[in-house]
Scaffold this active site. Structure first.
Site, mmCIF file in Angstrom:
data_model
loop_
_atom_site.group_PDB
_atom_site.id
_atom_site.type_symbol
_atom_site.label_atom_id
_atom_site.label_comp_id
_atom_site.label_asym_id
_atom_site.label_seq_id
_atom_site.Cartn_x
_atom_site.Cartn_y
_atom_site.Cartn_z
ATOM 1 N N TYR A 122 0.824 -1.150 -0.077
ATOM 2 C CA TYR A 122 0.096 0.193 -0.132
ATOM 3 C C TYR A 122 0.870 1.063 -0.217
ATOM 4 C CZ TYR A 122 -3.839 -3.383 1.496
ATOM 5 O OH TYR A 122 -4.627 -4.267 1.558
ATOM 6 N N HIS A 158 -0.118 -12.049 1.475
ATOM 7 C CA HIS A 158 -1.044 -11.369 0.940
ATOM 8 C C HIS A 158 -1.482 -11.654 -0.450
ATOM 9 C CE1 HIS A 158 -2.138 -6.981 -0.143
ATOM 10 N NE2 HIS A 158 -3.175 -7.513 -0.139
ATOM 11 N N LEU A 209 -18.241 -3.327 2.149
ATOM 12 C CA LEU A 209 -19.019 -2.511 1.549
ATOM 13 C C LEU A 209 -18.931 -2.609 0.141
ATOM 14 C CD1 LEU A 209 -18.669 0.438 3.987
ATOM 15 C CD2 LEU A 209 -20.685 -1.313 3.961
ATOM 16 N N ARG A 263 -16.282 -2.144 -1.875
ATOM 17 C CA ARG A 263 -15.484 -1.214 -2.356
ATOM 18 C C ARG A 263 -16.138 0.026 -2.422
ATOM 19 N NH1 ARG A 263 -11.020 -4.181 -3.762
ATOM 20 N NH2 ARG A 263 -11.762 -6.190 -4.319
ATOM 21 N N PHE A 299 -19.575 0.522 -3.024
ATOM 22 C CA PHE A 299 -20.697 0.534 -3.689
ATOM 23 C C PHE A 299 -22.070 0.554 -2.711
ATOM 24 C CE2 PHE A 299 -24.029 -1.545 -6.429
ATOM 25 C CZ PHE A 299 -24.005 -0.625 -7.562
ATOM 26 N N ALA A 343 -22.191 1.650 0.198
ATOM 27 C CA ALA A 343 -22.173 2.990 0.826
ATOM 28 C C ALA A 343 -23.045 4.327 -0.048
ATOM 29 C CB ALA A 343 -21.098 3.408 1.422
ATOM 30 N N GLY A 366 -23.697 3.350 -3.541
ATOM 31 C CA GLY A 366 -24.472 3.181 -4.779
ATOM 32 C C GLY A 366 -23.791 3.754 -6.119
#
Length: 340
Positions: free
Chosen positions: A62, A130, A211, A213, A215, A217, A219
């Site tokens: 990251y 990972h 969630l 990614r 979506f 939360a 739409g």
């Protein structure tokens, strides 16, 4: 420390205890557009910890590396004792946009030591592979991780995006504490054999992207907010030909959330929480308001009838589009050669 009612759970059967909801830290530094300014990101991390969200999830890829450095800065001044830090190795950053999956012992050790330095900790609480290096028998990788546990550099071992057979083989070398996998209302394929394998072996489950990614939360309007460089723009489920189909699921979640007097995101997150006390979702966010909303999902109670209603329209075969593009390996491509 105020806990705001965030309960604690035992993750796996080896002794690790974490907050029932964690915080995925990736989006603060990478893949989702412009990194969050450092002071703002540290403020969010401190708010999470002081609210009882103590299980922090990061990875050396990251940034690369900048997210671990950020977590390290946030853990100064007495914060280290309050948290459980999970990080990952296995995706070696070679150049801009180019990486290699590695699980050879020398790499495992060097990656762990580099993460310890960046995080500024003496021991990593939970260290995941990972992605699985399909050139190296999983037993070889696990052998080195076992040594790192014995040396006190890591406390518990995890796997991410690993198949049931890979999990079983790894667990036979050294106990696996947790498996991280994508699990949400639109990513349910893991329920077939990976989740049952974890439960059979007493392995905890860490659900990333609970969630969808973001979506569930926001739409479809999420797509209008995505910055240049946000890798979600390229994911199959967010392509125009799939979004119109997938938004039906969001609309049904929204309708049910209105009846429950919660947000669609809280309902989607509550569904993951209701999978069992061995499951810890790790939604990510860059905003304190969203963090507070996610914590409130822990208070949303679903009856068996409501769970069934949700699952009736969130069937595993309903969503259109793969989770990732084809160049990103997942648990489906994680089997390694047999040892010897």
């Amino acid at each position: 420390m105020a806990t705001s009612g965030v309960r604690r759970i035992k993750l796996g059967s080896q002794g690790l205890e974490v907050s029932a909801q964690g915080l995925g830290c990736m989006g603060l530094s990478a893949f989702y557009g412009t990194p969050t300014p450092e002071s703002e990101a540290i403020g969010l991390l401190h708010h999470a910890i002081n609210s009882g969200i103590t299980f922090l999830d990061t990875s050396d890829i990251y940034g690369p590396e900048t997210n671990e450095i950020l977590i390290g800065k946030a853990l100064k001044d007495g914060m280290r004792e309050k948290v459980e830090v999970a990080t990952k190795f296995g995706i070696s950053h070679l150049a801009q946009g180019v990486s290699e999956i590695r699980g050879d012992p020398a790499y495992v050790r060097s990656a762990c030591e580099a993460s310890l330095r960046r995080l500024g900790v003496e021991c990593i609480d939970l260290y995941y592979q990972h992605r699985i290096d399909t050139r190296v028998p999983i037993e070889i990788t696990m052998g080195e991780l076992k040594k790192l546990v014995e040396e006190g550099k890591i406390q518990y071992v995890g796997l991410s995006e690993a198949s049931a057979s890979t999990i079983r083989r790894a667990h036979a070398v050294h106990p696996i504490t947790a498996v991280q996998l994508e699990w949400s209302l639109w990513s349910r394929d893991v329920e077939e054999d990976i989740v049952p394998a974890c439960r059979e072996l007493g392995i905890g489950i860490v659900a990333y992207s609970p969630l969808g990614r973001g979506f569930f939360a926001s739409g479809p309007k999420l797509l209008e907010k995505l910055e240049q460089g946000d890798y979600r723009k390229d994911l199959p489920r967010f392509q125009a030909e799939n979004v119109d189909h997938n938004k039906v699921m969001y609309e049904k979640v929204t309708s049910m959330a209105e009846k429950k007097q919660c947000t669609p995101g809280q309902l989607a997150l509550a569904w993951v929480h209701h999978q069992g006390n061995d499951v810890c979702p790790i939604p990510g966010t860059t905003k304190i308001d969203n963090l507070i909303q996610n914590i409130r999902a822990l208070s949303v109670k679903l009856t068996p009838e409501e769970m069934a209603e949700l699952e009736a329209f969130a069937r595993p075969d309903f969503v259109k589009g793969e989770r990732y593009n084809r160049d990103i390996p997942t648990y489906r491509e994680s089997d390694t050669p047999q040892l010897g």
